[in-house]
Scaffold this motif. Structure first.
Motif, PDB file in Angstrom:
ATOM      1  N   ILE A 108       5.823   7.441   6.225  1.00  0.00           N
ATOM      2  CA  ILE A 108       6.276   5.755   6.020  1.00  0.00           C
ATOM      3  C   ILE A 108       5.817   5.398   5.185  1.00  0.00           C
ATOM      4  O   ILE A 108       4.440   5.685   4.310  1.00  0.00           O
ATOM      5  N   LEU A 165       1.525   4.871   0.906  1.00  0.00           N
ATOM      6  CA  LEU A 165       0.782   5.805   2.040  1.00  0.00           C
ATOM      7  C   LEU A 165       2.134   7.273   1.591  1.00  0.00           C
ATOM      8  O   LEU A 165       2.413   7.571   2.325  1.00  0.00           O
ATOM      9  N   LEU A 190       0.609  -0.975  -0.256  1.00  0.00           N
ATOM     10  CA  LEU A 190       0.321  -0.002  -0.378  1.00  0.00           C
ATOM     11  C   LEU A 190       1.158   1.216  -0.061  1.00  0.00           C
ATOM     12  O   LEU A 190       1.958   1.697   0.470  1.00  0.00           O
ATOM     13  N   VAL A 239       3.765   0.244   2.338  1.00  0.00           N
ATOM     14  CA  VAL A 239       4.391  -0.857   3.148  1.00  0.00           C
ATOM     15  C   VAL A 239       3.825  -1.904   2.556  1.00  0.00           C
ATOM     16  O   VAL A 239       3.033  -1.702   1.645  1.00  0.00           O
ATOM     17  N   GLU A 240       4.454  -2.807   3.349  1.00  0.00           N
ATOM     18  CA  GLU A 240       4.773  -4.488   2.427  1.00  0.00           C
ATOM     19  C   GLU A 240       3.723  -5.590   3.569  1.00  0.00           C
ATOM     20  O   GLU A 240       4.473  -5.431   4.381  1.00  0.00           O
ATOM     21  N   ILE A 241       2.751  -6.116   3.404  1.00  0.00           N
ATOM     22  CA  ILE A 241       2.391  -6.858   4.856  1.00  0.00           C
ATOM     23  C   ILE A 241       2.269  -8.297   3.992  1.00  0.00           C
ATOM     24  O   ILE A 241       1.607  -8.390   2.473  1.00  0.00           O
TER      25      ILE A 241
END
Lengths: 345, 345, 345, 345
Positions: free
Chosen positions: C169, C164, C162, C172-174
């Protein structure tokens, strides 16, 4: 020695005798005390020094400030700027009642609860109230706009009026029913509780029943009970949903007594029509439960009801009043009509 | 003057110099204190006398009793007979931390939280727990039967075993994860709070995160912070549903620090994987809300997240731990994985 | 009689014979069905016509739309404009399972739950979610600003990213953990329940456990059970606090079975590590209570635990997962580690 | 031709004329229908066939069974044995009202709500009620003992009497205030809702306000509105805490109307003294919130109040009635005194 001398001596002895036999009476004579507070407390706490000692049967006449320490009196003032936690709900007291020990019940008969100012204040404070995010029902939403309302009061006519220029109805006039928003005793277990919070010791119940003509019963948790009172409301709807009632200073007359050896779990009230229990906790349903269980237990222990008969009767004739749903704990009053009680045993 | 004389003089000057520059350091040298409690407190209260003064950077090694004051150690004992409110959750402390003022944050780095007994106790107390009527969720039902369970512990193997003769599986062996059931500071607003109750000041959170390796942050409400600790649990499931964990005395090593001028609303924790907020109130959903709002505010203020991005991320990677649902207030821990944090600004 | 006549007769006999021996096989052969939905339901309702009949042992391969009917795919779109109640959580089904009768348990073994799109959508909808006023926690506050987030997904790497831009930051990678947000059966008592609402029949539980490798058990309330599924989430945090997870369409492979004569009160799950109960109601604490009581009852009835031993063990090793706290009913999952179970009786 | 002949002719012409001009009127004449139910429903469901079509202005006279289908009439009977879910709260209807479309408001003017039996029944059912564990507030405690109470009713004197041989007071006599425990319309979103459950469509609100002289307003969700009614209570206390009121069959006279194009969110009531909103959900505080937000919105939209003035006034003169705290959803009635309303715009 002449007669007059003898007479004098006998008189002296008699006076002396009467003086002595009257001593115990004197010491238990029901007295009336007027107390003018000069400082106020913001916690209910067994460690506070009492301001006055009363005996069972004594009557106290005193005064209270309003919830904002009488600091907010104009529409253009903001309570959020003038008042800061914990300095709300200024308490008059604590009053020590001789003979009151943990495990007893303190009796406060409210003889007079009367505003002593010609106006009352109600505010919508940011992040306070039940229809907005607040301290515990925390939200990411913006607070509601702050508002200050000044209600004019005519104490002779027992009414308050409010101008509402922004509304179609430009003025309303409502009857007063003045009551103590906050009244209670030192808490149990060595706790100290903010005057914003109600609990087992009473405190900020903000329920409309603590008014002239009602007798209040509190569990005694500390020697002397150490009762306090304040936060007068000239009127208030159920739940006090915006967070404040018609806040005003009061003149209060209260007669104190102690019931020895009788422990109760929650404040109880009694007027000519109802016996009542006021329980305070969150969530609301648990305040409801606590009040009704205590009411049923009361019916069983003091009035000779079978436990399930008491449940049945409260289910059919019980009246529930929502005190406040805005303080750190919510208050529910469970009421039972006295006309269905047998003669008290 | 020979060289040795000069050398001597220079040495003397050097020593003198070193002595002086070390003075301020000396006064801030991080020291380790061992404190053996001889009395215990049952309230968190800013009026308690501190038992020891610590400086930021100091390390404290101390011990705690279990929730029952170590009085219940056999299966045939009944906690309801041996222990009475408020005398549960005996607290070691309070410890005064120099320089901690209202508006600061107290830092407690848990270096070691270790049982110092070979068994733990868990009980099902009457009218306590979440699957029975209790003080506030008041019911007319009969209480559950009281039970006392003794868990044998092997601290070297880090396990506890319980015999269950009435069940098909006659014994279970579980890993230990010892933690402080109760830890916190003097409360705000002059309140005093029972050691059974968690709130903004910490207290009886009964959440599994307050264990070795976690750093705890508390809002400071009283000069010196006045932290206390106790109520060790060798293990506990989420919610502590029967009302108790594996209750045991502890040996605790904690390093203290103060963050000046940083105020927080709820206790915060941090370990190698998560930043966390522990909020305590009833109802459970409001503990959930309070913990998550504080977590989102933390991400915004300290880590540079946009408010709505923070909401989005917590929604997708947040972890919720239910601490306790049995104490006068319930505790929820909202956790955010540190791997999604930018470098702290 | 000629040969052809004999041949005809033998053929007839053979056919007849084959028909008979095939009967039981046919009816019990485990078959795999592919079902491509062409319409979707928005209620769980025993009156809906089933789209396919399955037998115990059969495997179903099907697809689902995302919660918004796949209508929201760009950051500049507003779900509040494109999607209107009740048309959310489009359900694939209902599927009729032969032999499933009220009082039985339906078994759904989730063999595969996999996104079939390269992106997922998450939105902050006005007046939906736990940190804002909403339909039932009604407030006078303004709604939060609506936001649409598009998560890019790499299914081979099993991750979502995602952007942002407004945060420090910037990306992010989840990891993904795809699951069915909504799965369940026709409700009890002739009720029909929106696909937004979870309850005893399952439905929109939005709990992270209904994923590949988990076996689901549902109470059967209607003949054929009539299960449905939809509302895929590629990932979600505990509570789904903003109101949505990583919403995406799914490909689902599920094997069905029926346990005759075994009634359960709430959906139960099982994976290699845990047995679990998912209860859905408001308030949150009652979802917690319901899930844990059902879990304890399960331990007693199926695993030979004494009732109070089960309470003790769940208190010490139970794990609680908060499913959702945003739907009309909240979902709590109570989990018990299988390693503490005896061999099932 | 004599006068009488002329008179006759003129009369005939007049009658003829009146007949014709009355024709269109006739078709819209407010008619009175008597409907004797022969079957009953246990769900509110837009798919049910209506039993009768009414026009706006029509009056319906019908009857209802009691909550137990009139099956429990003796003290030695157990409702838990004679009555099984969902077959409680037998509903008369549904009645179709011509012209009622989704988005309109249905008006039911309660002209008469009167018991048609000489006794009422109240029971304490196992695991039902607010002071015991129940379906959602699940507990491990034993259920309360089941009890059946028969109240004798004297409809002329408007009183009920109950014998209480186990209590000190052996008999109580209470006034009747008969009301419909259950009344409502087909629910929104294609849902079907048990007659035990109240919600936005009304249903089992069990609130004391739905009685003779009150006008009820319901949101219309299905063509024809499809209203139903049943579950008469001859009397009931606030909250219906044991789970039942004085259950009795009723004779009901209701006049129907439709307000086109006016949508409301919750049932609203009006009598000579109050306008009211009845909201139903769990937890109790959310029923409280929903009812008060709808009441404030009503004051703003229909009576010209400024939003914050409305909040202020409801805070000071609002009255809250707790309907039920025992059904799957709880009901709170928020009331505003009509004397503070301006003339309706």
């Amino acid at each position: 020695m002449n007669v007059s001398s003898l007479s004098l001596k006998l008189s002296a002895i008699l006076v002396f005798f009467l003086f002595f036999i009257s001593l115990p009476n004197l010491s238990f004579t029901q007295q009336t005390y007027r107390f003018q507070p000069t400082k106020y407390y913001f916690t209910y706490d067994g460690k506070h020094e009492p301001v006055l000692k009363l005996k069972p049967g004594d009557t106290l006449i005193t005064t209270t400030l309003d919830a904002f320490g009488n600091k907010v009196t104009r529409k253009d003032q903001r309570a959020s700027e003038l008042v800061h936690l914990p300095e709300v709900n200024h308490q008059t007291g604590p009053f020590y009642v001789e003979g009151a020990e943990p495990g007893d019940t303190l009796v406060l008969q409210l003889i007079k609860v009367r505003p002593n100012r010609d106006h009352a204040v109600s505010t919508h404070l940011p992040n306070f109230g039940v229809l907005t995010g607040e301290t515990y029902t925390a939200m990411l939403t913006d607070p509601l706009p702050e508002r200050t309302y000044i209600w004019k009061m005519d104490l002779d006519r027992n009414i308050a009026t409010l101008d509402l220029p922004a509304s179609k109805i430009s003025q309303v006039e409502i009857p007063l029913h003045p009551f103590l928003g906050t009244v209670g005793v030192a808490p149990a277990f060595g706790e100290a509780v903010m005057s914003l919070t109600p609990a087992e010791h009473g405190g900020n119940m903000d329920c409309v029943e603590t008014k002239t003509g009602t007798t209040l019963y509190f569990p005694v948790f500390a020697k002397g009970a150490l009762f306090m009172l304040g936060d007068g409301h000239a009127a208030q709807g159920d739940g006090e949903i915006c967070g404040t009632g018609l806040e005003c200073p009061l003149e209060v007359t209260v007669k104190v007594d102690v019931i020895k050896g009788k422990g109760i779990n929650w404040p109880r009230f009694e007027n000519d029509k109802y016996i009542m229990v006021a329980a305070s906790t969150r969530p609301l349903i648990d305040a409801f439960r606590s009040a009704h269980v205590e009411l049923i237990n009361w019916l069983v222990s003091d009035y000779g009801f079978d436990r399930w008969d008491a449940l049945q009767l409260v289910s059919q004739v019980g009246v529930t009043r929502v005190g406040n749903v805005v303080d750190p704990k919510y208050t529910v009053v469970a009421k039972f009509p006295k006309k269905y009680l047998p003669t008290k045993k």
